[in-house]
Every structure is written in C-alpha cells, then in structure tokens.
Design a protein around this motif. Structure first.
Motif, PDB file in Angstrom:
ATOM      1  N   LEU A 255     -10.588   6.787  -4.769  1.00 49.22           N
ATOM      2  CA  LEU A 255      -9.820   5.653  -4.256  1.00 49.22           C
ATOM      3  C   LEU A 255      -8.368   5.765  -4.710  1.00 49.22           C
ATOM      4  O   LEU A 255      -7.442   5.450  -3.951  1.00 49.22           O
ATOM      5  CB  LEU A 255     -10.436   4.342  -4.734  1.00 49.22           C
ATOM      6  CG  LEU A 255      -9.831   3.055  -4.161  1.00 49.22           C
ATOM      7  CD1 LEU A 255      -9.881   3.055  -2.639  1.00 49.22           C
ATOM      8  CD2 LEU A 255     -10.550   1.826  -4.713  1.00 49.22           C
ATOM      9  N   SER A 256      -8.158   6.226  -5.937  1.00 57.76           N
ATOM     10  CA  SER A 256      -6.791   6.460  -6.411  1.00 57.76           C
ATOM     11  C   SER A 256      -6.100   7.523  -5.570  1.00 57.76           C
ATOM     12  O   SER A 256      -4.899   7.418  -5.269  1.00 57.76           O
ATOM     13  CB  SER A 256      -6.796   6.890  -7.883  1.00 57.76           C
ATOM     14  OG  SER A 256      -7.237   5.840  -8.717  1.00 57.76           O
ATOM     15  N   ALA A 257      -6.847   8.560  -5.167  1.00 53.58           N
ATOM     16  CA  ALA A 257      -6.265   9.617  -4.341  1.00 53.58           C
ATOM     17  C   ALA A 257      -5.816   9.080  -2.988  1.00 53.58           C
ATOM     18  O   ALA A 257      -4.792   9.504  -2.452  1.00 53.58           O
ATOM     19  CB  ALA A 257      -7.285  10.744  -4.153  1.00 53.58           C
ATOM     20  N   VAL A 258      -6.598   8.137  -2.452  1.00 52.23           N
ATOM     21  CA  VAL A 258      -6.190   7.491  -1.200  1.00 52.23           C
ATOM     22  C   VAL A 258      -4.854   6.783  -1.403  1.00 52.23           C
ATOM     23  O   VAL A 258      -3.953   6.844  -0.555  1.00 52.23           O
ATOM     24  CB  VAL A 258      -7.262   6.486  -0.732  1.00 52.23           C
ATOM     25  CG1 VAL A 258      -6.752   5.640   0.437  1.00 52.23           C
ATOM     26  CG2 VAL A 258      -8.538   7.198  -0.345  1.00 52.23           C
ATOM     27  N   GLY A 259      -4.708   6.124  -2.556  1.00 50.02           N
ATOM     28  CA  GLY A 259      -3.465   5.418  -2.851  1.00 50.02           C
ATOM     29  C   GLY A 259      -2.292   6.362  -3.028  1.00 50.02           C
ATOM     30  O   GLY A 259      -1.186   6.092  -2.546  1.00 50.02           O
ATOM     31  N   GLU A 260      -2.533   7.472  -3.721  1.00 47.42           N
ATOM     32  CA  GLU A 260      -1.444   8.427  -3.936  1.00 47.42           C
ATOM     33  C   GLU A 260      -0.979   9.042  -2.619  1.00 47.42           C
ATOM     34  O   GLU A 260       0.202   9.370  -2.449  1.00 47.42           O
ATOM     35  CB  GLU A 260      -1.898   9.528  -4.903  1.00 47.42           C
ATOM     36  CG  GLU A 260      -2.244   9.055  -6.304  1.00 47.42           C
ATOM     37  CD  GLU A 260      -1.077   8.397  -7.026  1.00 47.42           C
ATOM     38  OE1 GLU A 260       0.081   8.602  -6.611  1.00 47.42           O
ATOM     39  OE2 GLU A 260      -1.326   7.660  -8.000  1.00 47.42           O
ATOM     40  N   ALA A 261      -1.903   9.171  -1.670  1.00 44.01           N
ATOM     41  CA  ALA A 261      -1.555   9.761  -0.382  1.00 44.01           C
ATOM     42  C   ALA A 261      -0.661   8.850   0.454  1.00 44.01           C
ATOM     43  O   ALA A 261      -0.016   9.318   1.402  1.00 44.01           O
ATOM     44  CB  ALA A 261      -2.824  10.096   0.399  1.00 44.01           C
TER      45      ALA A 261
ATOM     46  N   GLY B 141       1.118  -1.691  -4.536  1.00 46.49           N
ATOM     47  CA  GLY B 141       0.359  -1.708  -5.777  1.00 46.49           C
ATOM     48  C   GLY B 141       1.111  -1.002  -6.876  1.00 46.49           C
ATOM     49  O   GLY B 141       2.009  -0.187  -6.618  1.00 46.49           O
ATOM     50  N   ASP B 142       0.743  -1.322  -8.133  1.00 45.44           N
ATOM     51  CA  ASP B 142       1.426  -0.742  -9.282  1.00 45.44           C
ATOM     52  C   ASP B 142       0.756   0.522  -9.800  1.00 45.44           C
ATOM     53  O   ASP B 142       1.271   1.176 -10.697  1.00 45.44           O
ATOM     54  CB  ASP B 142       1.497  -1.775 -10.415  1.00 45.44           C
ATOM     55  CG  ASP B 142       2.347  -2.973 -10.051  1.00 45.44           C
ATOM     56  OD1 ASP B 142       3.330  -2.793  -9.297  1.00 45.44           O
ATOM     57  OD2 ASP B 142       2.026  -4.085 -10.498  1.00 45.44           O
ATOM     58  N   SER B 143      -0.407   0.858  -9.268  1.00 45.26           N
ATOM     59  CA  SER B 143      -1.125   2.055  -9.717  1.00 45.26           C
ATOM     60  C   SER B 143      -1.757   2.714  -8.502  1.00 45.26           C
ATOM     61  O   SER B 143      -1.844   2.128  -7.413  1.00 45.26           O
ATOM     62  CB  SER B 143      -2.211   1.682 -10.737  1.00 45.26           C
ATOM     63  OG  SER B 143      -3.208   0.862 -10.136  1.00 45.26           O
ATOM     64  N   GLY B 144      -2.238   3.934  -8.709  1.00 46.01           N
ATOM     65  CA  GLY B 144      -2.861   4.641  -7.605  1.00 46.01           C
ATOM     66  C   GLY B 144      -4.059   3.915  -7.042  1.00 46.01           C
ATOM     67  O   GLY B 144      -4.251   3.851  -5.826  1.00 46.01           O
TER      68      GLY B 144
ATOM     69  N   GLU C  57      -4.730   0.711  -7.168  1.00 50.42           N
ATOM     70  CA  GLU C  57      -4.328  -0.506  -6.465  1.00 50.42           C
ATOM     71  C   GLU C  57      -3.799  -0.166  -5.076  1.00 50.42           C
ATOM     72  O   GLU C  57      -4.101  -0.857  -4.089  1.00 50.42           O
ATOM     73  CB  GLU C  57      -3.269  -1.261  -7.269  1.00 50.42           C
ATOM     74  CG  GLU C  57      -3.816  -1.970  -8.491  1.00 50.42           C
ATOM     75  CD  GLU C  57      -2.758  -2.784  -9.215  1.00 50.42           C
ATOM     76  OE1 GLU C  57      -1.552  -2.592  -8.926  1.00 50.42           O
ATOM     77  OE2 GLU C  57      -3.127  -3.607 -10.056  1.00 50.42           O
ATOM     78  N   ARG C  58      -3.016   0.902  -4.983  1.00 48.91           N
ATOM     79  CA  ARG C  58      -2.515   1.329  -3.677  1.00 48.91           C
ATOM     80  C   ARG C  58      -3.666   1.811  -2.794  1.00 48.91           C
ATOM     81  O   ARG C  58      -3.674   1.582  -1.574  1.00 48.91           O
ATOM     82  CB  ARG C  58      -1.450   2.407  -3.841  1.00 48.91           C
ATOM     83  CG  ARG C  58      -0.145   1.892  -4.455  1.00 48.91           C
ATOM     84  CD  ARG C  58       0.969   2.923  -4.378  1.00 48.91           C
ATOM     85  NE  ARG C  58       0.726   4.044  -5.276  1.00 48.91           N
ATOM     86  CZ  ARG C  58       1.097   4.074  -6.555  1.00 48.91           C
ATOM     87  NH1 ARG C  58       1.705   3.024  -7.100  1.00 48.91           N
ATOM     88  NH2 ARG C  58       0.867   5.126  -7.309  1.00 48.91           N
ATOM     89  N   GLY C  59      -4.642   2.483  -3.414  1.00 46.57           N
ATOM     90  CA  GLY C  59      -5.809   2.924  -2.661  1.00 46.57           C
ATOM     91  C   GLY C  59      -6.628   1.756  -2.134  1.00 46.57           C
ATOM     92  O   GLY C  59      -7.125   1.783  -1.000  1.00 46.57           O
ATOM     93  N   TYR C  60      -6.757   0.713  -2.942  1.00 50.38           N
ATOM     94  CA  TYR C  60      -7.464  -0.505  -2.541  1.00 50.38           C
ATOM     95  C   TYR C  60      -6.810  -1.090  -1.289  1.00 50.38           C
ATOM     96  O   TYR C  60      -7.486  -1.394  -0.295  1.00 50.38           O
ATOM     97  CB  TYR C  60      -7.433  -1.497  -3.697  1.00 50.38           C
ATOM     98  CG  TYR C  60      -7.904  -2.897  -3.382  1.00 50.38           C
ATOM     99  CD1 TYR C  60      -9.249  -3.219  -3.414  1.00 50.38           C
ATOM    100  CD2 TYR C  60      -6.984  -3.899  -3.072  1.00 50.38           C
ATOM    101  CE1 TYR C  60      -9.680  -4.517  -3.147  1.00 50.38           C
ATOM    102  CE2 TYR C  60      -7.396  -5.193  -2.802  1.00 50.38           C
ATOM    103  CZ  TYR C  60      -8.746  -5.499  -2.849  1.00 50.38           C
ATOM    104  OH  TYR C  60      -9.159  -6.781  -2.566  1.00 50.38           O
ATOM    105  N   THR C  61      -5.487  -1.232  -1.323  1.00 47.40           N
ATOM    106  CA  THR C  61      -4.768  -1.807  -0.188  1.00 47.40           C
ATOM    107  C   THR C  61      -4.869  -0.905   1.038  1.00 47.40           C
ATOM    108  O   THR C  61      -5.091  -1.382   2.167  1.00 47.40           O
ATOM    109  CB  THR C  61      -3.288  -2.021  -0.554  1.00 47.40           C
ATOM    110  OG1 THR C  61      -3.216  -2.865  -1.704  1.00 47.40           O
ATOM    111  CG2 THR C  61      -2.539  -2.683   0.584  1.00 47.40           C
ATOM    112  N   ALA C  62      -4.713   0.405   0.836  1.00 48.21           N
ATOM    113  CA  ALA C  62      -4.764   1.342   1.955  1.00 48.21           C
ATOM    114  C   ALA C  62      -6.148   1.363   2.602  1.00 48.21           C
ATOM    115  O   ALA C  62      -6.266   1.432   3.839  1.00 48.21           O
ATOM    116  CB  ALA C  62      -4.383   2.747   1.480  1.00 48.21           C
TER     117      ALA C  62
END
Length: 257
Positions: free
Chosen positions: A221-227, A234-237, A239-244
């Motif tokens: 899920l973090s990798a999804v956020g980093e992409a 989001g403030d972390s990978g 969190e960004r993955g959650y939103t994405a």
C-alpha cells in the motif's frame, strides 16, 4: 491456514447496504481494516464477532459456519472482541470485571485468576486491579476493554478502534502487544489510524462503501502511495497509498469497445 473465511457477505441495515459482496480469507497474523466513516468496518467486525447477522453470504470462523445459531456459542468462547463502545459495570473493580468476562467465556475457575493478572499486566493496568472501574480515565477504560478481549487467549481477536483514547506511548506499547498476539492468533484491527497499521499489521484490507477496495501488505500500500509522486495526499507513503487506493476504487471503469 485460514481461520476466517467470508464469501459473498452482504449486510443490510434497513434501506442501507453496509457490506456488499465481501470476500475475505484470513489466517494468523495482525490484519488491519481501514476505510472512511461508513465504509462498513464496524458492520464486518460485528458479523465476525457473531453479534450481528449477515443478510446474505457465508461466514466461517475457526471452521464453524456462524450462520448456524447452534455453532455460535462454541465460536464465541474462542473469540476476543472489543467494540467501539463496550458495556461495563462501574461498581466492579478492574479485576472483578475482567474475571467476570473470563467466566462468560467459559474459562475454568482454576485458570481465571492467573489469566486476569496476565491480561491486566499486558495492558498496563496491574497497579489498578483493585480500583473501581468508575474511577478510571477514558484511556484506562479502553485498556480495560483490551484486557477483557484477550483474557481467554483468543484464537480470533477482533478490535474496533482499540487505540481511541490512548496516548502516544500507550499506542506504541499496544502495537507491540498486537505483534505478540499475532504470532498465534488471527487479529483483526479496525482503525482510522493508518500509522498503526503500518507499524503493527502484516496485511491490510481497505473497505469503501461496503466493498473491498484494496488488499495487500502495508508495504504494498505504501508503494501505491509512492507511485503517486508529489500529487499524492498524505504525510507518508502509506497515507498516500490509502488515498490513492480509495480514488482508484471510486473511479468508474471505462467500458471496452
């Protein structure tokens, strides 16, 4: 080894569909359950805890079909459950309350005292064992709820917003407890705190509008956020993955021509 199997689960509350066509297959470990308000997290936890019934689908807990009323009692004795708001007797002492729950779970009288002391020690309430429940702070009451959920060393542990009211230090200690419990038990933690999932969980399931929007590991899920790059929210990978993942789930699929 699967300890929880859910297929085609549907839960309806009057005119509202809380869960629709949910499939899950969980085994030992710590599983995070994420999603916005109204996603269906509490409805799923309640069905798994056998305190609510499915409208359709099949739910197997520890090999038992909990759709059959005769099988629920045997399953409940092997469960631990902490709802968002749990009832307690304010006039009981902390020790008395956890012992009472142990009795409800059919633990033998000889095993109860040591089990109660261990559960209270694990949540940091050993020094408050003789205090009345009504004297506890909100965070202590939440820790009491965790103690009653783990007193029987459950094979399935279901926790709905367990860290609500805990301070940062207590949350760190609770994450360590989850990892310890997840070695042998199947632990499902419903939470809004994405960082708790990142720190303690081996798998994560994201619900949105009653459906499974994402399943994977916190790292995936973090990798999804980093992409998502700088456009992610989001403030972390994670969190960004959650939103994405939520956005992807909500995006209509264009029909093929």
């Amino acid at each position: 080894m699967s300890t929880i199997r859910v297929s085609g689960l549907r839960v309806r509350h009057r005119r509202t569909v809380a869960l629709d066509a949910v499939d899950l297959d969980l085994g030992p470990g710590v599983h995070g359950l994420l999603g916005p308000n109204g996603a269906g997290k509490t409805s799923l936890i309640r069905v798994l805890a056998t305190v609510a019934q499915a409208s359709a689908g099949r739910v197997e807990i520890l090999g038992e079909d909990v759709g059959e009323p005769a099988r629920r009692g045997a399953v409940r004795a092997r469960l631990g459950y902490l709802p968002q708001e749990f009832g307690y007797y304010p006039g009981f002492t902390v020790r008395e309350f956890v012992a009472y729950v142990a009795w409800l779970k059919d633990m033998t009288a000889a095993d109860v005292p040591a089990a109660v002391e261990l559960a209270l020690h694990r949540v940091g309430l050993g020094d408050r064992a003789d205090a009345k429940v009504k004297t506890l702070s909100g965070g202590m009451v939440r820790r009491l709820g965790i103690a009653q959920a783990i007193v029987n060393e459950p094979e399935i542990l279901l926790l709905d917003e367990p860290t609500a009211g805990l301070d940062p230090e207590q949350r760190v200690e609770f994450r360590a407890l989850l990892r310890e419990l997840g070695v042998r038990a199947t632990v499902l933690v419903s939470t809004h705190l994405v960082e708790d999932v990142a720190a303690a969980c081996t798998e994560v399931t994201l619900l949105d509008a009653g459906r499974v929007a994402y399943r994977g590991t916190p790292a995936s899920l973090s990798a999804v956020g980093e992409a998502t790059g700088p456009d992610g929210i989001g403030d972390s990978g994670i969190e960004r993955g959650y939103t994405a993942a939520l956005r992807a789930h909500r995006t209509p699929v264009e029909p093929t021509r």
